[in-house]
Scaffold this active site. Structure first.
Site, short mmCIF file in Angstrom:
data_model
loop_
_atom_site.label_atom_id
_atom_site.label_comp_id
_atom_site.label_asym_id
_atom_site.label_seq_id
_atom_site.Cartn_x
_atom_site.Cartn_y
_atom_site.Cartn_z
N ASP A 53 1.03 -1.27 0.15
CA ASP A 53 0.10 0.03 0.17
C ASP A 53 0.82 1.29 0.00
O ASP A 53 0.59 2.31 -0.77
CB ASP A 53 -0.87 0.05 1.22
CG ASP A 53 -1.57 1.38 1.17
OD1 ASP A 53 -2.20 1.78 0.40
OD2 ASP A 53 -1.40 2.02 2.44
N SER A 103 -6.74 0.62 0.39
CA SER A 103 -5.70 1.10 1.01
C SER A 103 -5.73 1.24 2.47
O SER A 103 -4.88 0.65 3.38
CB SER A 103 -5.37 2.40 0.45
OG SER A 103 -4.41 3.43 1.08
N1 URA Z 1 -5.72 7.42 3.05
C1 URA Z 1 -5.12 6.33 2.79
O1 URA Z 1 -4.66 5.67 3.63
N2 URA Z 1 -5.11 5.53 1.31
C2 URA Z 1 -6.03 6.29 0.66
O2 URA Z 1 -6.24 5.82 -0.68
C3 URA Z 1 -6.79 7.58 0.84
C4 URA Z 1 -6.68 8.02 2.01
#
Ligand code: URA
Length: 435
Positions: free
Chosen positions: A162, A184
């Site tokens: 991520d 995410s």
């Molecule tokens: N915060 C996150 O951690 N990921 C995203 O895609 C958007 C906001």
């Protein structure tokens, strides 16, 4: 086994990727075997074609499993986490974390830094000199065990897929796609080991989701992912049409969080903190009704325990807790400018995004991930939607390092306001809840 170009083609044509294809892609990307240019083409195809719920869940789990998954089972009690999708003036964690921890509920939280017009909890916490969120897994667990609260940054090995993918999306205009946002956020939440998660999905011009329907869809996806992974998950859809509270910046937001823990916070901010907090307390089994949860939170603020917990938390993570006792030590920039109301009337609009942008222009936010930020700049709003104003009254105080940056910020702030001759209702803060 697969070829990335074939998967991009498949998604481009609107087909669903199989579980094996997604797992292969995330593994390959994390290891550096799939280049950024192919992954960014994939993100853009996903942006336009979307993902099914099954694809979204598979993507989340693949990203969760790309690194360490914390085991907090050694810590007694139901560990709760809360996550906001990001906004302007959102200092919720700094007030809510100590409130909940002071009531004996373990808060094990991963937080991020600010980017663009949105601020981040880690930057704000670093206003306490010495404060660090770079905690080892052992210290993180020890602090949750001993004082019921720890806030860590996303370590290199927590959902590394991520981390890489979010940075790529951020530079290729692929952030605001619901499946990508949900996977995410939830991959990190699931990797950080809490038992229950309360989500604050912001809606409005200062948030990723600009309308309530999109915010509800995003919340639904995240709640379903959480519950599918065996975690109690509850989401609130909250207002981000205008900044939350009055303070936007870093030091100024810390100050407002401290005022809230002293019982003197802004009404809208307190409402969001209490709405999230009551679900954290109920999910943790500490309160059985909303009324009971609210009474507990009022009590822990009134008797000073919540503020004491902030003190303990700051000290436990290496910060100078004397700033909690004497918040006037927090740095405020020396060029102070008032933004004057151009007319009489009622504030009918106060857009969050330009206010966040003004904070960035002052140096309080990051234009890119590498930017340094100035903790002492920012602004304190005095008038929000529904407030009556007189021409020449101060709408906002700006704290800047130079007259030039103050001037640029004042122009942004004035552009965020609209006025009406007729009475304007104060906006609702909580739009919906789902679990
Ligand atoms: N915060 C996150 O951690 N990921 C995203 O895609 C958007 C906001």
């Amino acid at each position: 086994m697969f070829r990335m170009v074939d998967l991009i083609e498949k998604k481009k044509m609107g087909e669903a990727l199989s579980n094996e294809e997604i797992q292969w892609m995330i593994e390959g990307y994390t290891k550096g075997e799939i280049p950024d240019y192919q992954m960014s083409a994939m993100c853009m195809a996903i942006y336009f074609q979307g993902m099914t719920m099954e694809e979204t869940i598979t993507l989340t789990m693949a990203m969760r499993d790309s690194g360490d998954v914390l085991d907090l089972s050694g810590i007694s009690g139901v560990k709760v986490d809360k996550h906001s999708t990001g906004g302007v003036g959102d200092k919720t964690t700094m007030a809510l974390g100590p409130i909940i921890a002071s009531l004996g509920v373990p808060v094990a939280k991963m937080s991020g830094r600010g980017l663009g017009h949105t601020g981040g909890t880690i930057d704000k916490l670093e206003c306490f000199p010495g404060f660090t969120t770079a905690l080892s897994e052992e210290t993180f667990k020890e602090n949750v065990n001993n004082i019921q609260i720890a806030v860590a940054g996303q370590t290199a090995n927590l959902a590394p897929a991520d981390k890489k993918l979010y940075a790529l999306r951020d530079t290729t205009a692929c952030v605001n796609q619901k499946s990508l946002i949900a996977s995410s956020i939830m991959s990190k939440k699931l990797a950080s080991g809490s038992d229950a998660i309360v989500l604050d999905v912001k809606v409005g011009n200062g948030a990723f989701m600009e309308n309530a329907k999109d915010a509800e869809e995003l919340a639904r996806i995240m709640v379903d992912i959480g519950k599918g992974a065996g975690k109690q998950t509850h989401a609130l859809i909250t207002n981000m049409e205008q900044p939350l509270g009055y303070a936007v910046g870093n030091s100024v937001e810390v100050l407002e969080a401290i005022h809230t823990l002293q019982g003197n916070g802004p009404e809208d901010f307190r409402e969001v903190v209490f709405a999230l907090g009551k679900h954290m307390l109920m999910l943790a089994g500490k309160a059985s009704t909303e009324e009971e949860a609210i009474a507990m939170m009022e009590e822990t603020i009134a008797n000073g325990n919540a503020l004491k917990k902030l003190h303990e938390f700051v000290a436990a993570q290496g910060g100078d807790a004397s700033y909690v006792d004497d918040p006037s030590k927090l740095p405020l920039a020396e060029v102070v400018v008032e933004v004057e109301a151009p007319q009489d009337g009622y504030v009918s609009k106060l857009e969050a995004r330009p206010i966040g942008h003004a904070s960035m222009l002052l140096g309080g936010g990051r234009a890119t991930k590498e930017s340094d930020i100035d903790l002492a700049v920012g602004c304190i709003l005095h008038k929000k939607i529904g407030d009556p104003v007189k021409k020449g009254e101060s709408l906002c105080t700006v704290y800047a390092r130079s007259n030039e940056s103050a001037k640029a910020a004042v122009a942004e702030i004035l552009g965020a306001y609209e006025f009406s001759d007729a009475f304007v209702e104060k906006p609702k803060m909580i739009y919906a809840e789902l679990s």
